[in-house]
Design a protein around this motif. Structure first.
Motif, PDB file in Angstrom:
ATOM      1  N   GLU A 189       0.839  -1.207   0.000  1.00  0.00           N
ATOM      2  CA  GLU A 189       0.000   0.000   0.000  1.00  0.00           C
ATOM      3  C   GLU A 189       0.875   1.258   0.000  1.00  0.00           C
ATOM      4  O   GLU A 189       0.562   2.245  -0.671  1.00  0.00           O
ATOM      5  CB  GLU A 189      -0.920   0.003   1.237  1.00  0.00           C
ATOM      6  N   LEU A 199       2.700   1.545  -3.507  1.00  0.00           N
ATOM      7  CA  LEU A 199       1.840   1.972  -4.618  1.00  0.00           C
ATOM      8  C   LEU A 199       1.249   3.370  -4.448  1.00  0.00           C
ATOM      9  O   LEU A 199       0.662   3.905  -5.392  1.00  0.00           O
ATOM     10  CB  LEU A 199       0.716   0.954  -4.830  1.00  0.00           C
ATOM     11  N   ALA A 223      -0.216   5.644  -7.489  1.00  0.00           N
ATOM     12  CA  ALA A 223      -1.585   6.164  -7.569  1.00  0.00           C
ATOM     13  C   ALA A 223      -1.580   7.681  -7.794  1.00  0.00           C
ATOM     14  O   ALA A 223      -2.374   8.210  -8.583  1.00  0.00           O
ATOM     15  CB  ALA A 223      -2.358   5.814  -6.289  1.00  0.00           C
ATOM     16  N   GLU A 224      -0.645   8.368  -7.120  1.00  0.00           N
ATOM     17  CA  GLU A 224      -0.508   9.830  -7.311  1.00  0.00           C
ATOM     18  C   GLU A 224      -0.154  10.141  -8.771  1.00  0.00           C
ATOM     19  O   GLU A 224      -0.691  11.071  -9.375  1.00  0.00           O
ATOM     20  CB  GLU A 224       0.610  10.385  -6.427  1.00  0.00           C
ATOM     21  N   VAL A 284      -0.743   8.310 -11.412  1.00  0.00           N
ATOM     22  CA  VAL A 284      -1.909   8.030 -12.267  1.00  0.00           C
ATOM     23  C   VAL A 284      -2.844   9.239 -12.241  1.00  0.00           C
ATOM     24  O   VAL A 284      -3.298   9.720 -13.288  1.00  0.00           O
ATOM     25  CB  VAL A 284      -2.648   6.742 -11.806  1.00  0.00           C
ATOM     26  N   LYS A 285      -3.096   9.737 -11.036  1.00  0.00           N
ATOM     27  CA  LYS A 285      -3.997  10.891 -10.863  1.00  0.00           C
ATOM     28  C   LYS A 285      -3.452  12.130 -11.595  1.00  0.00           C
ATOM     29  O   LYS A 285      -4.215  12.918 -12.161  1.00  0.00           O
ATOM     30  CB  LYS A 285      -4.136  11.193  -9.362  1.00  0.00           C
ATOM     31  N   GLU A 303      -4.980  -4.231  -5.840  1.00  0.00           N
ATOM     32  CA  GLU A 303      -6.190  -3.644  -6.438  1.00  0.00           C
ATOM     33  C   GLU A 303      -7.002  -2.804  -5.458  1.00  0.00           C
ATOM     34  O   GLU A 303      -7.858  -2.025  -5.876  1.00  0.00           O
ATOM     35  CB  GLU A 303      -7.080  -4.750  -7.005  1.00  0.00           C
ATOM     36  N   VAL A 340      -5.660  -0.570  -3.796  1.00  0.00           N
ATOM     37  CA  VAL A 340      -5.024   0.748  -3.886  1.00  0.00           C
ATOM     38  C   VAL A 340      -5.349   1.410  -5.225  1.00  0.00           C
ATOM     39  O   VAL A 340      -5.652   2.591  -5.286  1.00  0.00           O
ATOM     40  CB  VAL A 340      -3.481   0.634  -3.716  1.00  0.00           C
ATOM     41  N   LEU A 341      -5.280   0.631  -6.313  1.00  0.00           N
ATOM     42  CA  LEU A 341      -5.532   1.192  -7.642  1.00  0.00           C
ATOM     43  C   LEU A 341      -5.817   0.053  -8.636  1.00  0.00           C
ATOM     44  O   LEU A 341      -5.472  -1.097  -8.367  1.00  0.00           O
ATOM     45  CB  LEU A 341      -4.364   2.065  -8.113  1.00  0.00           C
ATOM     46  N   PRO A 342      -6.447   0.345  -9.780  1.00  0.00           N
ATOM     47  CA  PRO A 342      -6.761  -0.717 -10.739  1.00  0.00           C
ATOM     48  C   PRO A 342      -5.491  -1.335 -11.335  1.00  0.00           C
ATOM     49  O   PRO A 342      -4.502  -0.630 -11.584  1.00  0.00           O
ATOM     50  CB  PRO A 342      -7.564   0.014 -11.829  1.00  0.00           C
TER      51      PRO A 342
END
Length: 281
Positions: free
Chosen positions: A140, A143, A147-148, A150-151, A172, A174-176
């Protein structure tokens, strides 16, 4: 002639149309996947020939070289032909040849992502993959910077490498996740369960080391089928993977344009149901 039985394209994340015979660039480095490739001009020609032959999916990693492989790809192919997807990975320290130490610390992952963007000369990485789970850092945390990114539009899709089903499901949360890259080939099917899971979930499965054709005990069987198709054992190994599951994306690597052509022709081989079953035993 390519038959219509085996689909030769796959939509990554349901969006990016990929020719299923891609190219893995790991071999375009020095010994032990460390340092610069011995013949840089030849390496650039191989990459250019791959794209000219219809490859639109190239797999690399920050750890290859380290860093030198990504720069080589940009030198050879930038500006990229429309539709060419460069997938990269992060999360390994490389202190020396053949040495691979997982590093999932958020700062290191963030650094990997920013470095890959610069070296590949892209604003968005189409597919960024976590090279390994770090046993010392909760995934977690690892990743979170992904995730940041990706955003922020720096990464389009995220994949994992060398993972089991439980790890995929944990990530998953946390993010796809759109892809899994695990060791898998005709002779080594330890990740069969994960492959079947990704097929059901419509995630891409990217077998690394796809050309291994298995133990000596399989040689006669493969040679007989290869002879029937006027093909090499490597081509049969790749053709079997293409027919094994429609979500498999192949990334055979080579330093030779001759071998590259051979790998590409594997897409033209359609194994009969009997041949496929024989190899699958």
């Amino acid at each position: 002639m390519i038959t219509s039985k085996t689909a030769l394209t796959y939509a990554l994340g349901g969006q990016l149309n990929i020719n299923r015979v891609g190219y893995g660039a790991m071999q375009l480095t020095g010994d032990g996947v460390f340092g610069e490739v011995a013949d840089r001009e030849n390496a650039k020609k191989v990459l250019q020939a791959a794209v000219a032959a219809g490859v639109n999916f190239i797999d690399t990693a920050e750890a290859y070289g380290p860093q030198l492989n990504e720069s080589l790809i940009a030198d050879a192919l930038y500006p990229y032909k429309p539709g060419v997807i460069i997938a990269t990975k992060g999360g390994f320290n490389r202190p020396g040849p053949g040495q691979w130490i997982p590093n999932g610390s958020p700062g290191f992952i963030r650094e990997n992502i920013e470095g890959s963007l610069k070296r590949l000369k892209v604003e968005t990485i189409d597919l960024w993959q976590l090279h390994r789970f770090d046993p010392n850092v909760p995934v977690e945390e690892t990743l979170a910077p992904v995730a940041e990114a990706v955003k922020a539009g720096k990464i389009r899709f995220v994949g994992l490498s060398e993972v089991n089903i439980e790890q995929i499901e944990r990530a998953e949360k946390v993010l796809p996740i759109v892809s899994v890259q695990n060791l898998y080939n005709l002779g080594n099917r330890q990740w069969e369960e994960v492959l079947d899971y990704t097929t059901r979930r419509n995630m891409a499965f990217i077998p690394w080391f796809p050309l291994a054709s298995g133990p000596e005990s399989m040689a006669d069987k493969i040679n007989k089928i290869a002879d029937a198709h006027n093909a090499t054992t490597a081509q049969i190994a790749l053709a079997w993977l293409l027919q094994r599951a429609e979500n498999i994306l192949l990334i055979p690597g080579t330093k030779s344009i001759g071998h590259l052509d051979e790998n590409m022709k594997a897409a033209e081989i359609e194994l009969s149901a009997e041949e496929f079953e024989e190899l699958s035993k």
